[in-house]
Design a protein around this motif. Structure first.
Motif, PDB file in Angstrom:
ATOM      1  N   UNK A 189       1.144  -0.913   0.087  1.00 26.03           N
ATOM      2  CA  UNK A 189       0.178  -0.583   0.136  1.00 26.03           C
ATOM      3  C   UNK A 189       1.386   1.305   0.046  1.00 26.03           C
TER       4      UNK A 189
ATOM      5  N   UNK B 241       3.045   2.151  -3.336  1.00 21.81           N
ATOM      6  CA  UNK B 241       1.191   1.547  -4.618  1.00 21.81           C
ATOM      7  C   UNK B 241       0.978   3.094  -4.237  1.00 21.81           C
ATOM      8  N   UNK B 242       1.509   4.169  -3.433  1.00 18.51           N
ATOM      9  CA  UNK B 242       0.492   5.332  -2.800  1.00 18.51           C
ATOM     10  C   UNK B 242      -0.751   5.346  -2.214  1.00 18.51           C
ATOM     11  N   UNK B 243      -0.974   4.462  -2.120  1.00 19.13           N
ATOM     12  CA  UNK B 243      -2.010   4.856  -0.936  1.00 19.13           C
ATOM     13  C   UNK B 243      -2.335   5.392   0.682  1.00 19.13           C
ATOM     14  N   UNK B 244      -1.099   4.395   0.493  1.00 20.26           N
ATOM     15  CA  UNK B 244      -1.356   4.463   2.516  1.00 20.26           C
ATOM     16  C   UNK B 244       0.129   5.232   2.988  1.00 20.26           C
ATOM     17  N   UNK B 245       0.449   6.974   2.666  1.00 25.05           N
ATOM     18  CA  UNK B 245       1.746   7.611   3.216  1.00 25.05           C
ATOM     19  C   UNK B 245       2.391   6.947   4.378  1.00 25.05           C
TER      20      UNK B 245
ATOM     21  N   UNK C 234      -8.925   0.628  -4.800  1.00 23.35           N
ATOM     22  CA  UNK C 234      -7.557   1.124  -4.568  1.00 23.35           C
ATOM     23  C   UNK C 234      -6.740   1.145  -6.299  1.00 23.35           C
TER      24      UNK C 234
ATOM     25  N   UNK D 135      -7.617   4.482  -6.873  1.00 27.05           N
ATOM     26  CA  UNK D 135      -6.487   5.113  -6.818  1.00 27.05           C
ATOM     27  C   UNK D 135      -4.702   5.064  -7.451  1.00 27.05           C
ATOM     28  N   UNK D 136      -4.494   3.726  -8.007  1.00 23.13           N
ATOM     29  CA  UNK D 136      -3.543   3.786  -8.216  1.00 23.13           C
ATOM     30  C   UNK D 136      -2.611   4.310  -9.627  1.00 23.13           C
TER      31      UNK D 136
ATOM     32  N   UNK E 168      -7.691  12.482  -7.588  1.00 21.12           N
ATOM     33  CA  UNK E 168      -8.905  12.383  -6.717  1.00 21.12           C
ATOM     34  C   UNK E 168     -10.080  13.349  -7.228  1.00 21.12           C
TER      35      UNK E 168
ATOM     36  N   UNK F 214      -9.258   9.340  -0.380  1.00 20.76           N
ATOM     37  CA  UNK F 214      -8.146   8.349  -0.532  1.00 20.76           C
ATOM     38  C   UNK F 214      -8.329   7.373   1.374  1.00 20.76           C
TER      39      UNK F 214
ATOM     40  N   UNK G 226      -9.179   3.731   2.000  1.00 24.10           N
ATOM     41  CA  UNK G 226      -8.781   2.264   1.683  1.00 24.10           C
ATOM     42  C   UNK G 226      -7.587   2.313   2.611  1.00 24.10           C
ATOM     43  N   UNK G 227      -7.478   3.346   4.006  1.00 21.92           N
ATOM     44  CA  UNK G 227      -6.143   3.041   4.235  1.00 21.92           C
ATOM     45  C   UNK G 227      -7.099   2.227   5.832  1.00 21.92           C
TER      46      UNK G 227
END
Lengths: 269, 283
Positions: free
Chosen positions: A49, A52-56, B118, B121-122, B127, B279, B282-283
């Motif tokens: 994640x 793939x830039x989904x999570x910082x 997901x 967003x990738x 956005x 975003x 999905x975290x």
């Protein structure tokens, strides 16, 4: 010329008190198939994640195809492909429509789109099913479609998160063959996570074992086997050796991981 | 060095397609193309399975046939020279568009659980384009709903204006209203993150939004506190605009300009907030 295509520098992610990924340092060479192994909750999905830039990241960083993950996430997105663990092709669309949407989102020129999509369908052996709704596909077909989607823009690095969870043995082997073909045809670097030892043995040039957020061992499958024992050592032994050999409980992510895996499995029917 | 020089591959096997120029205008054009991609994606889904459009016709039909007919007969609500059924028809249009839009967020949670978000967003899609695309596709569903309300209105003899400008105006307001409330719903989904909590919050919000508006009775008959709420409720402005545009003898209490301004600005603010929160789902 520099052949490193991905490198992480002390990549760290915390969720509250839990450190899911702790100061990860790995380097992946261009054209390599690199596997991240570990039990549920080891932090594999969190690594993917972040990459793939989904999570910082909480701290640390990474460079992918020359772009800084934290400073230029938009550029990183252009050069990577991603297949999430879940079967994520849109069931309400046909296979061809799923591909078309992503061809558009990745700015593939209109003139090339048709050819790219036809190529992808042929490569994945999905030509006959192109105009069927994806909800009628088998699990293996959905997985192939998703890999096709993620390869339309010819990424430098392809991320596969547990690519064969829930698939039957035949479908799993088909995915493995596909990944090898992608590498030989397009020179794609593949970064995958798995907890299947046979998968890592078959597919990966190098593997890293992850346990409780840190990498405990890294090397080629053969070298790792050799380091643990003599002849007859399997990767299962290596896995047990480098991940403590005990069941992990209450490691935060593990419950959700299990739920997600079950959900994927259920969707596959 | 050009921005994409890195793309030259040592093996020369896969040639990268050139990336679009990045002048502001090209960037804006690309933004709207991506938004349109998301809208067409949703429209394709509707084309494959349009049963939901039909089942959604039932609720407004009940409101107009039962509630509307009864209250027209008993003349309980003072609507001046306008027949009550005529008065409420635009309100029911706004209401049924609201009811569709306000539960739109559940689709976001669903798509998150499937991993669809997901992948979106990738991808290099802005956005804001993802969120605006979703908002406008709610507008497409709203328009389908509007057609049903118009058919019902025609059958019940509502004093509908068929002037092309009126029809276009109604379409614009319906799309704006759908976009506004669906983005509001998306924001709630991004905050609460689970289906169960979302359903709870959705139920709690829908009725107050509906009753604290001018949809089925004029603001003038409200107690002062409710009137104050109605004045900050965007649905009031949506209904006001629809009342002026949909009916031959319709008039706007606030002026169409103000209605349009309130709806556009609210939507813009919500889309920007939504793009920031999207975003996190999905975290």
């Amino acid at each position: 010329m520099n052949t490193t295509v991905l490198s992480t520098q002390k990549l760290t992610r915390k969720f509250g008190d839990l450190t899911a990924v702790n100061q990860l340092d790995v380097t992946v060479e261009r054209g390599e198939v690199f596997g991240l192994l570990g039990p549920n909750g080891a932090g594999k999905t969190t690594v993917i994640k972040m990459l793939t830039t989904l999570l910082r990241p909480t701290s640390g960083g990474a460079e992918i195809a020359g772009f800084d993950l934290v400073r230029s996430p938009a550029e990183v997105r252009r050069v990577i492909g991603y297949v999430p663990q879940l079967l994520s092709a849109d069931g309400a669309l046909t296979g061809a429509e799923n591909l078309r949407v992503f061809a558009e989102l990745y700015d593939i020129p209109r003139a090339e789109r048709r050819a790219r999509i036809d190529d992808a369908l042929a490569f994945m052996d999905l030509g006959a099913a192109a105009d069927r709704l994806v909800r009628t596909y088998s699990g293996g077909m959905i997985r192939r479609l998703e890999i096709a989607q993620s390869m339309l823009h010819r990424p430098e690095v392809l991320f596969l998160d547990e690519p064969t969870v829930g698939l039957d043995p035949t479908a799993r082997r088909a995915v493995w063959e596909l990944v090898s073909q992608l590498r030989s045809t397009y020179g794609t670097t593949v970064f995958l996570t798995t907890h299947y030892m046979d998968e890592a043995d078959q597919l990966c040039d190098r593997i890293a074992f992850m346990h409780l957020g840190t990498v405990t061992a890294i090397g080629t499958p053969a070298a790792l086997k050799k380091s643990v024992g003599g002849t007859g050592t399997t990767l299962d032994d290596v896995f047990a050796y480098f991940t403590g050999g005990t069941l992990q409980e209450a490691e935060g992510g593990s419950y959700r991981d299990t739920v997600r895996t079950r959900r994927t499995a259920r969707r596959l029917g | 060095m050009t921005q994409y020089e890195h793309a030259a591959r040592p093996d020369g096997l896969a040639e990268r397609h050139p990336l679009p120029a990045l002048s502001p205008l090209a960037r804006l054009a690309r933004f709207f193309r991506r938004t349109l991609t998301i809208v067409t994606l949703e429209v394709r889904k509707l084309r494959h399975d349009s049963t939901e459009l039909v089942t959604r016709a039932i609720q407004p039909a009940l409101w107009l046939l039962v509630f509307g007919e009864v209250f027209t007969q008993i003349r309980a609500i003072p609507t001046g020279t306008t027949r009550y059924l005529d008065f409420m028809a635009p309100g029911i249009l706004a209401q049924s568009v609201l009811f569709i839009a306000i539960f739109y967020g559940i689709a976001i949670i669903w798509e998150r659980d499937l991993g669809i978000i997901h992948k979106l967003l990738v991808s290099p899609t802005p956005r804001t384009a993802l969120v605006l695309g979703k908002a406008l596709s709610a507008g497409v569903r709203g328009l389908a709903q509007a057609i049903i309300i118009y058919i019902l209105a025609l059958l019940l003899g509502v004093d509908v204006s068929w002037h092309p400008a009126s029809l276009l105006g109604v379409m614009l307001i319906v799309v704006l209203g759908s976009a506004l409330f669906s983005t509001f719903s998306l924001i709630i989904a991004c905050i609460v993150k689970t289906r169960e909590r979302f359903m709870g919050v959705g139920q709690v919000l829908t009725m107050p939004l509906f009753f604290a508006s001018n949809a089925i009775y004029p603001i003038a008959i409200m107690p002062a506190w409710l009137r104050a709420i109605a004045h900050v409720n965007p649905l009031t402005y949506e209904v006001d605009a629809l009342r002026a545009l949909m009916l031959t003898a319709g008039t706007s209490a606030f002026g169409l300009g103000l209605d349009f301004l309130v709806l556009t600005l609210s939507t813009a603010v919500l889309v920007i907030v939504g793009a920031m929160l999207y975003p996190t789902v999905v975290q």
